[in-house]
Design an enzyme around this catalytic site. Sequence first.
Site, short mmCIF file in Angstrom:
data_model
loop_
_atom_site.label_atom_id
_atom_site.label_comp_id
_atom_site.label_asym_id
_atom_site.label_seq_id
_atom_site.Cartn_x
_atom_site.Cartn_y
_atom_site.Cartn_z
N CYS A 1 5.21 -6.15 1.86
CA CYS A 1 5.55 -4.62 1.86
C CYS A 1 5.12 -3.90 2.77
O CYS A 1 5.13 -4.14 4.12
CB CYS A 1 5.51 -4.28 0.46
SG CYS A 1 6.34 -2.43 0.01
N TYR A 2 4.08 -3.16 2.54
CA TYR A 2 3.27 -2.23 3.64
C TYR A 2 2.58 -3.34 4.52
O TYR A 2 2.72 -3.17 5.56
CB TYR A 2 2.15 -1.57 2.98
CG TYR A 2 1.36 -0.77 3.90
CD1 TYR A 2 1.83 0.29 4.50
CD2 TYR A 2 0.07 -1.21 4.39
CE1 TYR A 2 0.96 1.19 5.33
CE2 TYR A 2 -0.62 -0.72 5.27
CZ TYR A 2 -0.24 0.61 5.89
OH TYR A 2 -1.04 1.24 6.77
N GLU B 1 5.10 -11.22 -5.91
CA GLU B 1 4.13 -11.44 -6.92
C GLU B 1 4.62 -10.83 -8.41
O GLU B 1 3.88 -11.20 -9.38
CB GLU B 1 2.73 -10.53 -6.43
CG GLU B 1 2.85 -9.15 -6.52
CD GLU B 1 3.33 -8.51 -5.14
OE1 GLU B 1 4.01 -9.32 -4.49
OE2 GLU B 1 3.07 -7.48 -5.00
N LYS C 1 -9.28 -13.21 -16.10
CA LYS C 1 -9.07 -13.42 -17.85
C LYS C 1 -8.47 -14.71 -18.14
O LYS C 1 -9.20 -15.50 -19.04
CB LYS C 1 -8.44 -12.11 -18.25
CG LYS C 1 -8.74 -12.08 -20.04
CD LYS C 1 -10.09 -11.57 -20.03
CE LYS C 1 -10.18 -11.36 -21.56
NZ LYS C 1 -11.53 -10.39 -21.63
N GLY D 1 1.02 -1.12 0.01
CA GLY D 1 0.14 0.02 -0.05
C GLY D 1 0.88 1.00 -0.02
O GLY D 1 1.88 0.99 0.32
N HIS E 1 8.51 -7.55 -3.35
CA HIS E 1 6.90 -8.08 -3.87
C HIS E 1 7.21 -9.50 -4.51
O HIS E 1 7.83 -9.53 -5.56
CB HIS E 1 6.57 -6.97 -4.88
CG HIS E 1 6.18 -5.75 -4.29
ND1 HIS E 1 4.63 -5.77 -3.81
CD2 HIS E 1 6.86 -4.55 -4.05
CE1 HIS E 1 4.54 -4.55 -3.37
NE2 HIS E 1 5.56 -3.86 -3.21
N SER F 1 -21.57 -11.16 -28.02
CA SER F 1 -20.73 -10.34 -28.81
C SER F 1 -19.71 -11.06 -29.63
O SER F 1 -19.20 -10.53 -30.55
CB SER F 1 -20.11 -9.05 -27.80
OG SER F 1 -18.84 -9.83 -27.10
N GLY F 2 -19.31 -12.34 -29.07
CA GLY F 2 -17.98 -12.88 -29.92
C GLY F 2 -16.81 -12.56 -29.18
O GLY F 2 -15.85 -13.35 -29.60
N GLY F 3 -16.89 -11.86 -28.34
CA GLY F 3 -15.58 -11.42 -27.17
C GLY F 3 -15.37 -12.93 -26.40
O GLY F 3 -16.45 -13.65 -26.23
N VAL F 4 -14.18 -12.73 -25.71
CA VAL F 4 -13.83 -14.18 -24.88
C VAL F 4 -14.97 -14.31 -23.80
O VAL F 4 -15.51 -15.34 -23.75
CB VAL F 4 -12.51 -14.01 -24.35
CG1 VAL F 4 -12.11 -15.05 -23.30
CG2 VAL F 4 -11.41 -13.85 -25.65
N ASP F 5 -15.26 -13.29 -23.23
CA ASP F 5 -16.25 -13.32 -21.73
C ASP F 5 -17.38 -13.54 -22.23
O ASP F 5 -18.06 -14.76 -21.53
CB ASP F 5 -15.99 -11.89 -21.18
CG ASP F 5 -14.67 -11.55 -20.72
OD1 ASP F 5 -13.72 -12.30 -20.69
OD2 ASP F 5 -14.39 -10.43 -20.45
N SER F 6 -18.11 -13.29 -23.19
CA SER F 6 -19.45 -13.34 -23.52
C SER F 6 -19.85 -14.91 -23.89
O SER F 6 -20.47 -15.49 -23.73
CB SER F 6 -20.28 -12.36 -24.25
OG SER F 6 -19.79 -12.34 -25.49
N SER F 7 -18.44 -15.25 -24.67
CA SER F 7 -18.64 -16.53 -25.39
C SER F 7 -18.37 -17.65 -24.04
O SER F 7 -19.19 -18.42 -24.21
CB SER F 7 -17.33 -16.61 -26.35
OG SER F 7 -17.74 -15.59 -27.32
#
Length: 513
Positions: free
Chosen positions: A82-83, A174, A369, A55, A172, A226-232
């Site tokens: 870290c913080y 990550e 994602k 943070g 960090h 829509s044909g995008g990844v998420d809606s598909s």
Amino acid sequence: MSHQTVIVLDFGGQYNQLIARRVRECGVYCEVRPYTTPLSTLKAMEPIGIIFTGGPNSVYLEDSPQADPEIFTLGVPILGICYGCQLMAHQLGGRVTAAQDDSAREYGKTVTYFDGNCKLFRGLPETGITWMSHGDYMEKVPEGFALTAHSDACPNVAIADEARRFYGVQFHPEVDHTQHGVDMIRNFLYEACHATGDWTMEDYKRTAVAALREKIGDGKVLLALSGGVDSSVAAALLAEAVGEQLTCVFVDHGLMRKDEGDEVEAAFSQWAMNFLRVDAEDRFLAKLAGVSDPERKRKIIGEEFIRVFEEAAKKVGAVEFLAQGTIYPDVIESGTGNAAVIKSHHNVGGLPDHVDFKEIVEPLRSLFKDEVRQLGRELGLPEYLVMRQPFPGPGLAIRVIGDVTKDKLDTLREADAIFREEIVRAGLERDMDQYFAVLTNMRSVGVMGDGRTYDHTLALRSVTTSDFMTADWSRIPYEILDKVSVRIVNEVKGINRIVYDITSKPPATIEWE
Ligand code: XMP
């Protein structure tokens, strides 16, 4: 869904989502929660471990974010980053101060020495590079803690209380710059929290399908595809769960890339569900005729999309559920945006006003994602759909600069397809996050054969980015650019000049409009 859960307690650091993704990559489910979340809520989640994020504050300042002190009495392992590390030290009786001399303030890559007896560093090399970013210093570590890592400048880079299973690192783990950082997180999860690694996409698919069946019962579900990844992926998951109770409305606005509409339709033919493809090209083009202002184009397309979707929904009849492809980063980020509007980013799939439904279902709400892509594969969606690069809701309308016509769209579609084909052929598609062609509204003189031409200039755009907020232009080898250029001017009528966009974002944006 009963997965073991780790809580990532958010103290406002910039890498919080990354921490959560790393935990998930290690096969453990986790959720990001603000540090202000009541302890009773955190307890109810029955976490097997808690991670305090970094943070921007200093723990010793008044009003700096603190953890509920009772969190240290739950008997749950804690990793402070870290913080988060300094906070743990501060709240458990240590002392943290501003580093007096520059040498104790550390930023960037730092050679670090680890104590292999500490569970966090077990099995890892004793020396490695870590990524530091702190101006504060743990002057006194709390009782019960041992020092478990140091650098040349700083004696206490990491602390551990093995009895209580509390660990803290000033760096960090990550970020990619920290060598073996993910192994340290994995050690925390498996050695300290005794995780079993029950977070897999196969398992997620099974439990999500069962949960959707229970929630939806014999109700009807409507989804704007829509044909995008998420809606598909959302569509595929729902199709798997409730089959014919699902209707996907795919508004084909005529602003897609070459063959895209057919590809989407083909990908969904494997499920017994209702796939409604609405051919609305004429309607969209009529509305867009003569419009050249980018924001007006977006507004028109957004509104028209909703209208077409509503009409289709009416034909489907009463539905109980409206499904959306919301993913976890949208959930974490929602409500934080105070930024100036650069582009309105109208997303196809916004909520319609005139569709009656009882409830919204968001089956991807807890996924990142890359997990959505993995789930798509698990469900049997083709790779080209699962790995599809982001494509703006307004489609090619904002890649034809100036007014939009069918001819211009067709020209752009052909050129864009060649560019993408050559990138894939050169094996470069994984190196760039978005690449496409833009039809500019500039025309210039050229010579072809023995004749004069006066045709459009096409721009190629390709960027690498991790968050699409900032981006760098891709260093595509000249030979590949040359091949693309030669092919496009030879194969696509109406283009006689190709330019390559070499601006980063900022100051430019990724799209031209
Ligand atoms: P910019 O051009 O703002 O784009 O750098 C950042 C990312 O957002 C996408 N983009 C859009 N997506 N509706 C969308 O759904 C839009 O109106 C829109 N405009 C830009 C762009 O493709 C890039 O991935």
